[in-house]
Each structure stands twice: as C-alpha cells, then as structure tokens.
Design a protein around this motif. Sequence first.
Motif, short mmCIF file in Angstrom:
data_model
loop_
_atom_site.label_atom_id
_atom_site.label_comp_id
_atom_site.label_asym_id
_atom_site.label_seq_id
_atom_site.Cartn_x
_atom_site.Cartn_y
_atom_site.Cartn_z
N ALA A 91 0.83 -1.21 0.00
CA ALA A 91 0.00 0.00 0.00
C ALA A 91 0.87 1.26 0.00
O ALA A 91 0.55 2.24 -0.68
CB ALA A 91 -0.94 -0.01 1.20
N LEU A 92 1.96 1.24 0.75
CA LEU A 92 2.88 2.39 0.76
C LEU A 92 3.47 2.62 -0.62
O LEU A 92 3.55 3.76 -1.10
CB LEU A 92 3.99 2.17 1.79
CG LEU A 92 3.61 2.39 3.25
CD1 LEU A 92 4.62 1.75 4.18
CD2 LEU A 92 3.46 3.88 3.55
N LEU A 93 3.89 1.54 -1.29
CA LEU A 93 4.46 1.68 -2.63
C LEU A 93 3.42 2.17 -3.64
O LEU A 93 3.74 3.00 -4.50
CB LEU A 93 5.08 0.37 -3.09
CG LEU A 93 6.38 0.01 -2.38
CD1 LEU A 93 6.74 -1.46 -2.63
CD2 LEU A 93 7.51 0.92 -2.85
N ARG A 94 2.19 1.69 -3.52
CA ARG A 94 1.12 2.18 -4.41
C ARG A 94 0.89 3.67 -4.19
O ARG A 94 0.72 4.43 -5.14
CB ARG A 94 -0.17 1.40 -4.17
CG ARG A 94 -0.18 0.03 -4.78
CD ARG A 94 -1.58 -0.62 -4.65
NE ARG A 94 -1.54 -1.94 -5.20
CZ ARG A 94 -1.41 -3.05 -4.48
NH1 ARG A 94 -1.31 -2.97 -3.16
NH2 ARG A 94 -1.39 -4.23 -5.05
N ALA A 95 0.87 4.09 -2.93
CA ALA A 95 0.67 5.51 -2.62
C ALA A 95 1.82 6.35 -3.16
O ALA A 95 1.60 7.45 -3.70
CB ALA A 95 0.51 5.70 -1.11
N LEU A 96 3.05 5.86 -3.04
CA LEU A 96 4.19 6.60 -3.59
C LEU A 96 4.11 6.66 -5.11
O LEU A 96 4.43 7.69 -5.72
CB LEU A 96 5.51 5.97 -3.15
CG LEU A 96 6.77 6.72 -3.59
CD1 LEU A 96 6.82 8.12 -2.99
CD2 LEU A 96 8.03 5.93 -3.23
N ALA A 97 3.66 5.58 -5.75
CA ALA A 97 3.51 5.57 -7.21
C ALA A 97 2.50 6.62 -7.65
O ALA A 97 2.71 7.30 -8.66
CB ALA A 97 3.09 4.18 -7.69
N LEU A 98 1.42 6.79 -6.89
CA LEU A 98 0.44 7.84 -7.22
C LEU A 98 1.05 9.22 -7.09
O LEU A 98 0.79 10.11 -7.92
CB LEU A 98 -0.81 7.70 -6.34
CG LEU A 98 -1.67 6.46 -6.61
CD1 LEU A 98 -2.80 6.38 -5.59
CD2 LEU A 98 -2.21 6.47 -8.03
N GLU A 99 1.86 9.42 -6.05
CA GLU A 99 2.58 10.69 -5.89
C GLU A 99 3.49 10.92 -7.09
O GLU A 99 3.58 12.02 -7.62
CB GLU A 99 3.41 10.69 -4.60
CG GLU A 99 2.62 10.69 -3.34
CD GLU A 99 2.36 12.09 -2.81
OE1 GLU A 99 3.18 12.99 -3.04
OE2 GLU A 99 1.31 12.27 -2.17
N ALA A 100 4.21 9.86 -7.48
CA ALA A 100 5.14 9.96 -8.60
C ALA A 100 4.41 10.34 -9.88
O ALA A 100 4.87 11.21 -10.64
CB ALA A 100 5.88 8.62 -8.78
N LEU A 101 3.29 9.70 -10.14
CA LEU A 101 2.51 10.03 -11.34
C LEU A 101 2.04 11.48 -11.30
O LEU A 101 2.10 12.18 -12.32
CB LEU A 101 1.32 9.08 -11.47
CG LEU A 101 1.67 7.65 -11.87
CD1 LEU A 101 0.48 6.73 -11.66
CD2 LEU A 101 2.17 7.60 -13.30
N ALA A 102 1.60 11.95 -10.15
CA ALA A 102 1.15 13.34 -10.01
C ALA A 102 2.28 14.32 -10.26
O ALA A 102 2.05 15.45 -10.69
CB ALA A 102 0.55 13.56 -8.62
N LEU A 103 3.53 13.87 -10.01
CA LEU A 103 4.70 14.73 -10.22
C LEU A 103 5.27 14.58 -11.64
O LEU A 103 6.31 15.15 -11.95
CB LEU A 103 5.79 14.38 -9.20
CG LEU A 103 5.44 14.74 -7.75
CD1 LEU A 103 6.41 14.08 -6.78
CD2 LEU A 103 5.44 16.26 -7.57
#
Length: 155
Positions: A91-103
Amino acid sequence: MDPTAWTIDPAAGPAELVAASDLFDFPVSEHGATEFLAMPGHRLLLARTADGTAVGFVSGVVMRHPDKEPEMFVYELGVAESHRRRGIASALLRALALEALALGCTGMWTGTERGNVAALATYGSLGATVDDESVFIEWAALAEAFAPGTTPFSA
C-alpha cells in the motif's frame, strides 16, 4: 488486516518522523527530517494505525536527467515487524507511485539486496522487474575516498 485499520498520508512534520525513529535504520534527527521534508521532489509517506501510531513508511526522491523523463527513486521502505505481512508495504508503494505520477514521473525504481526475499516478493507482486545486470557502487566515507593522495576507482 482490515484495510481501514491503517491509513497512509504524508508525514505531518519533523517531530512525527523523530517519534517514528524505530521504523528507520537510525534515529531520525529533527534537522535531518526538516531538511528532507523541505527538499523539492522528496516525499515521505507514513502508514498509521487508527490511533495515529506510525507502523510503516516509504520515502522517495524524484530523479531527473536531461535526456530522460522524471522517475521516482524509492529511497527506503520500512514496516514495523509487528505489522508485516498485512499489505502495508504494498500500500505504501502504491501511494508513492500515485505521488510519482502526479509529479510527472514515468517510472519508479529502487535497489535492494539479492537476499531480501520479502522486498523482492513485494516489488514483484506490484509488477516490478529485477535487473540482474545492475551493480550499485557506494562511497560510504566520501571525504576519505576522495582525500588528496587517494587512488582513483578502478573496476
């Protein structure tokens, strides 16, 4: 584990990271936490139980090179031993991936030890591939490695 038993959000501030020091390799300093959180492209997400206790974290840094699209480097991932094997790391990695996509990142990458079976399984379950050809180079004591009179690195 009931998925509502924990949440994932950005770190609220340096004091929260200092309080969660047991999740990190070494104690977190107020100064280090303040600088990390203030740096552009640096992200740190915490998994917290319903009572607000931090039980996991993932940190990432946006990497950009002139000839490549931005990528998120997964700097570190950690989950309290008492909360492992509950889906928190994924879940942490999925959340970071969403942050990455937003950036604007187009990829995400990290390194780990070949013997870190749990990490490799987690990364693989999320679609990552293992690059068996890469080698990481480290200068742990930078000032000593590049002190006058030292020999240059050779392969």
